[in-house]
Motif scaffolding. Structure first.
Motif, PDB file in Angstrom:
ATOM      1  N   TYR A 191       0.866  -1.176   0.000  1.00 13.09           N
ATOM      2  CA  TYR A 191       0.000   0.000   0.000  1.00 13.09           C
ATOM      3  C   TYR A 191       0.903   1.227   0.000  1.00 13.09           C
ATOM      4  O   TYR A 191       1.603   1.504   0.971  1.00 13.09           O
ATOM      5  N   CYS A 192       0.901   1.975  -1.130  1.00 12.80           N
ATOM      6  CA  CYS A 192       1.836   3.099  -1.273  1.00 12.80           C
ATOM      7  C   CYS A 192       1.122   4.410  -1.578  1.00 12.80           C
ATOM      8  O   CYS A 192       1.675   5.294  -2.246  1.00 12.80           O
ATOM      9  N   VAL A 193      -0.139   4.534  -1.083  1.00 13.56           N
ATOM     10  CA  VAL A 193      -0.834   5.801  -1.276  1.00 13.56           C
ATOM     11  C   VAL A 193      -0.104   6.904  -0.511  1.00 13.56           C
ATOM     12  O   VAL A 193      -0.005   8.039  -0.969  1.00 13.56           O
ATOM     13  N   PHE A 194       0.422   6.540   0.655  1.00  9.30           N
ATOM     14  CA  PHE A 194       1.174   7.493   1.464  1.00  9.30           C
ATOM     15  C   PHE A 194       2.639   7.047   1.531  1.00  9.30           C
ATOM     16  O   PHE A 194       3.003   5.953   1.109  1.00  9.30           O
ATOM     17  N   GLN A 195       3.456   7.885   2.096  1.00  8.82           N
ATOM     18  CA  GLN A 195       4.885   7.620   2.193  1.00  8.82           C
ATOM     19  C   GLN A 195       5.169   6.363   3.025  1.00  8.82           C
ATOM     20  O   GLN A 195       4.548   6.136   4.063  1.00  8.82           O
ATOM     21  N   ARG A 196       6.134   5.576   2.560  1.00 11.00           N
ATOM     22  CA  ARG A 196       6.583   4.407   3.307  1.00 11.00           C
ATOM     23  C   ARG A 196       8.019   4.633   3.781  1.00 11.00           C
ATOM     24  O   ARG A 196       8.726   5.515   3.269  1.00 11.00           O
ATOM     25  N   ILE A 197       8.437   3.815   4.732  1.00  7.70           N
ATOM     26  CA  ILE A 197       9.811   3.864   5.224  1.00  7.70           C
ATOM     27  C   ILE A 197      10.415   2.473   5.134  1.00  7.70           C
ATOM     28  O   ILE A 197       9.780   1.480   5.529  1.00  7.70           O
ATOM     29  N   PHE A 198      11.638   2.378   4.579  1.00  6.45           N
ATOM     30  CA  PHE A 198      12.364   1.110   4.499  1.00  6.45           C
ATOM     31  C   PHE A 198      13.569   1.163   5.438  1.00  6.45           C
ATOM     32  O   PHE A 198      14.260   2.181   5.524  1.00  6.45           O
ATOM     33  N   THR A 199      13.797   0.061   6.137  1.00 11.71           N
ATOM     34  CA  THR A 199      14.952  -0.056   7.030  1.00 11.71           C
ATOM     35  C   THR A 199      16.040  -0.872   6.339  1.00 11.71           C
ATOM     36  O   THR A 199      15.800  -1.999   5.893  1.00 11.71           O
ATOM     37  N   VAL A 200      17.231  -0.271   6.242  1.00 12.48           N
ATOM     38  CA  VAL A 200      18.380  -0.935   5.619  1.00 12.48           C
ATOM     39  C   VAL A 200      19.443  -1.153   6.689  1.00 12.48           C
ATOM     40  O   VAL A 200      19.793  -0.228   7.430  1.00 12.48           O
ATOM     41  N   GLU A 201      19.938  -2.374   6.802  1.00 12.04           N
ATOM     42  CA  GLU A 201      21.000  -2.687   7.761  1.00 12.04           C
ATOM     43  C   GLU A 201      22.327  -2.819   7.025  1.00 12.04           C
ATOM     44  O   GLU A 201      22.428  -3.514   6.011  1.00 12.04           O
ATOM     45  N   TYR A 202      23.354  -2.118   7.549  1.00 15.48           N
ATOM     46  CA  TYR A 202      24.694  -2.201   6.956  1.00 15.48           C
ATOM     47  C   TYR A 202      25.731  -2.033   8.054  1.00 15.48           C
ATOM     48  O   TYR A 202      25.741  -1.034   8.779  1.00 15.48           O
ATOM     49  N   GLN A 203      26.576  -3.050   8.198  1.00 19.33           N
ATOM     50  CA  GLN A 203      27.651  -3.062   9.186  1.00 19.33           C
ATOM     51  C   GLN A 203      27.144  -2.726  10.590  1.00 19.33           C
ATOM     52  O   GLN A 203      27.718  -1.920  11.319  1.00 19.33           O
ATOM     53  N   GLY A 204      26.021  -3.366  10.945  1.00 18.90           N
ATOM     54  CA  GLY A 204      25.477  -3.221  12.289  1.00 18.90           C
ATOM     55  C   GLY A 204      24.667  -1.969  12.524  1.00 18.90           C
ATOM     56  O   GLY A 204      24.182  -1.750  13.642  1.00 18.90           O
ATOM     57  N   LYS A 205      24.497  -1.137  11.506  1.00 18.54           N
ATOM     58  CA  LYS A 205      23.716   0.086  11.656  1.00 18.54           C
ATOM     59  C   LYS A 205      22.412  -0.009  10.873  1.00 18.54           C
ATOM     60  O   LYS A 205      22.345  -0.658   9.840  1.00 18.54           O
ATOM     61  N   GLU A 206      21.376   0.666  11.369  1.00 20.21           N
ATOM     62  CA  GLU A 206      20.102   0.751  10.660  1.00 20.21           C
ATOM     63  C   GLU A 206      19.989   2.117   9.999  1.00 20.21           C
ATOM     64  O   GLU A 206      20.198   3.150  10.643  1.00 20.21           O
ATOM     65  N   ILE A 207      19.681   2.108   8.711  1.00 18.21           N
ATOM     66  CA  ILE A 207      19.552   3.337   7.927  1.00 18.21           C
ATOM     67  C   ILE A 207      18.129   3.391   7.386  1.00 18.21           C
ATOM     68  O   ILE A 207      17.655   2.421   6.780  1.00 18.21           O
TER      69      ILE A 207
END
Length: 532
Positions: A191-207
């Motif tokens: 469902y992308c009518v509104f803004q979504r947020i994706f969590t990316v993990e890299y070297q132990g950090k969440e972006i």
């Protein structure tokens, strides 16, 4: 005896010229300290500009730009680095690094690095490439107007360096996380009518990356046609409904031919049209049921060749051989004119040929030590300029407007161990020599002026005027027999038309740098361009 006196005279002139560098016992020549080569761990490539005194490094995605181990570097003769680093040390290139080199006087160099990260998002019914803003960590995806924003399917996504993982996605409503999903590609409709947020993990950090989807109207059209001799590559877009296809016809005819075997990527269509007539005008358009796009005109090319690509025609002036039918035709040349000052021609015609026939000849290229310098046996399309110091000035390129797909021909090779080296290739001494065949199609305004004395060469990796490129190098001993080859051309700008063609064959692949194996021997015969 005359030859001996000639060598002595040339050495006397060179030594006399060199003595002019020193004005008196208390002065020093102005000699810049230069970086010849440079490599750090995690490096993809580097370019060195002695004019601006800069080293520009491209790093792998996973390299730590703030802590890069110096693997090796090469300085000009007599140069040293003042109070900076040594091989094995770590350097920080997150900002420009200033390095001071010294011979007699100090020279300031700057080392810079960039670290490009490949980022992409692929969706179903994608209308145009996503806009990715790496600074504010946002993505805007564009889909066609018929794609519902309530059920967007994401097929692929990469937002951070290699090895990163997109773990989850969610929306926020009234300060609360809702609609959370673990990410597995291709994803279930989101469902992308509104803004979504994706969590990316890299070297132990969440972006966190924000994600928006926008519907846009698409008009069906042909974006481009890249014509060859007997084929064409067509790319187009369509509205996103129905079954799209491509149509084409000769400009002189009325009937259209349908191409329904297409590649579909979102709203993008691509196909290859085969069986076209050379040197003919055509028209292409996109179709979808009763809808038709605007028409796109294009013309196929002609299967042009360069004269004397079979190396059958030669003439001789004195002891110098030229690979042309006569002195008024200048298509091919060699460094014979320069090498002959210190010996016989290193490139000559022979009757050891790959294809038998009346009047057939081939080119024999032999690398030699010519008293004061190493001379690689070579042949190239272009013209010899003049002797310059221990090197030469050459003009690379002969007029040519064809668009071939490959170079075909035959070569035989007997390499020798590299026994003559110059900076920065001292490490090659003792290794087996290699032959080289090089092809460049360019749109230079004039032939390129090579100067082997000053190190002025074509930047084969970065010259924006190079349209197509191919290079073959090998240390294989062909055992006194010809080996057939087909060398595909890589088109960096497939929509451009060349002005010049450069074809080079050389018995020592580092011959431009006076480096190679004395006696390395190459034969080349029956070159020709292949067209499709």
């Amino acid at each position: 005896m005359k030859s001996v006196f000639r060598y002595i005279f040339i050495l006397f002139v060179l030594l006399s010229s060199a003595s002019c560098l020193i004005k008196n016992d208390m002065s020093y020549p102005r000699v810049d300290a230069d970086i010849i080569s440079f490599e750090v761990e995690g490096q993809v490539s580097s370019s060195i500009d002695p004019k601006t005194k800069t080293v520009n490094i491209v790093l792998q995605e996973t390299a730590d730009i703030s802590k890069l181990r110096v693997k090796k570097y090469q300085l000009s003769e007599g140069a040293e680095i003042i109070d900076s680093f040594s091989v094995g040390d770590n350097i920080d290139l997150s900002k420009d690094l200033t390095v001071i080199l010294k011979v007699y006087t100090e020279t300031v160099w700057t080392i810079t690095a960039v670290q490009p990260i490949e980022r992409y998002v692929k969706c179903e019914n994608e209308a145009e490439p996503a806009h990715i803003n790496e600074y504010d960590k946002s993505v805007t995806v564009f889909v066609n107007e018929h794609q519902s924003l309530e059920s967007v399917v994401i097929k692929e996504m990469k937002l951070e360096p290699e090895g990163s993982e997109i773990t989850s996605t969610h929306r926020v409503k009234d300060g609360e996380i809702i609609d959370r999903h673990d990410v597995v590609f291709p994803m279930s409709p989101l469902y992308c009518v509104f803004q979504r947020i994706f969590t990316v993990e890299y070297q132990g950090k969440e972006i966190l990356w924000t994600f928006n989807v926008v519907q846009i109207k698409i008009d069906m059209k042909v974006n481009s046609v890249i014509p060859w001799c007997n084929s064409a590559e067509v790319s187009a877009v369509y509205s996103g409904t129905g079954d799209p296809y491509i149509q084409y016809r000769k400009a002189s005819e009325e009937n259209w031919t349908d191409i329904r075997q297409i590649t579909l990527d979102g709203n993008n269509i691509s196909c290859r049209i085969e069986g076209l007539d050379e040197n003919t005008e055509y028209i292409a358009r996109a179709a979808n049921g009763s809808d038709r796009s605007a028409e796109k005109h294009f013309a196929t090319g002609t299967p042009d060749q360069i004269d004397n690509m079979g190396f059958d025609q030669w003439y001789q002036e004195g002891k110098v051989w030229y690979p042309n039918p006569g002195p008024t035709i200048k298509i091919w040349d060699t460094a014979n004119k320069g090498a002959s000052l210190l010996g016989d021609s290193s490139t000559i015609p022979v009757d050891f040929v790959a294809v038998q026939g009346a009047g057939k000849q081939a080119a024999r290229l032999e690398s030699r030590w010519a008293a004061i310098a190493f001379a690689a046996g070579n042949i190239y399309s272009g013209e010899f300029g003049r002797v310059n110091g221990i090197g030469a000035e050459l003009q690379w390129g002969t007029s040519f407007t064809g668009r071939p797909k490959a170079l075909h021909g035959y070569y035989a090779y007997e390499p020798k161990v590299i026994d003559r080296v110059k900076p920065p290739y001292e490490s090659l001494k003792g290794q087996m020599d290699q032959c080289q065949i090089l092809v460049l199609l360019t749109d230079w305004d004039e032939p390129f002026k090579v100067n082997t004395t000053t190190g002025t060469f074509v930047d084969q990796e970065n010259d924006p005027h190079i349209i197509a490129y191919a290079k073959y190098e090998s240390s294989e001993n062909t055992g006194g027999q010809y080996k057939e080859f087909t060398l595909p051309l890589e088109y960096r700008r497939p929509d451009a038309t060349p002005k010049y063609a450069v074809i080079v064959a050389c018995a020592s692949y580092k011959g431009d740098f006076f480096t190679g194996g004395t006696g390395s021997l190459m034969y080349v015969d029956e070159f020709s361009f292949i067209y499709e």
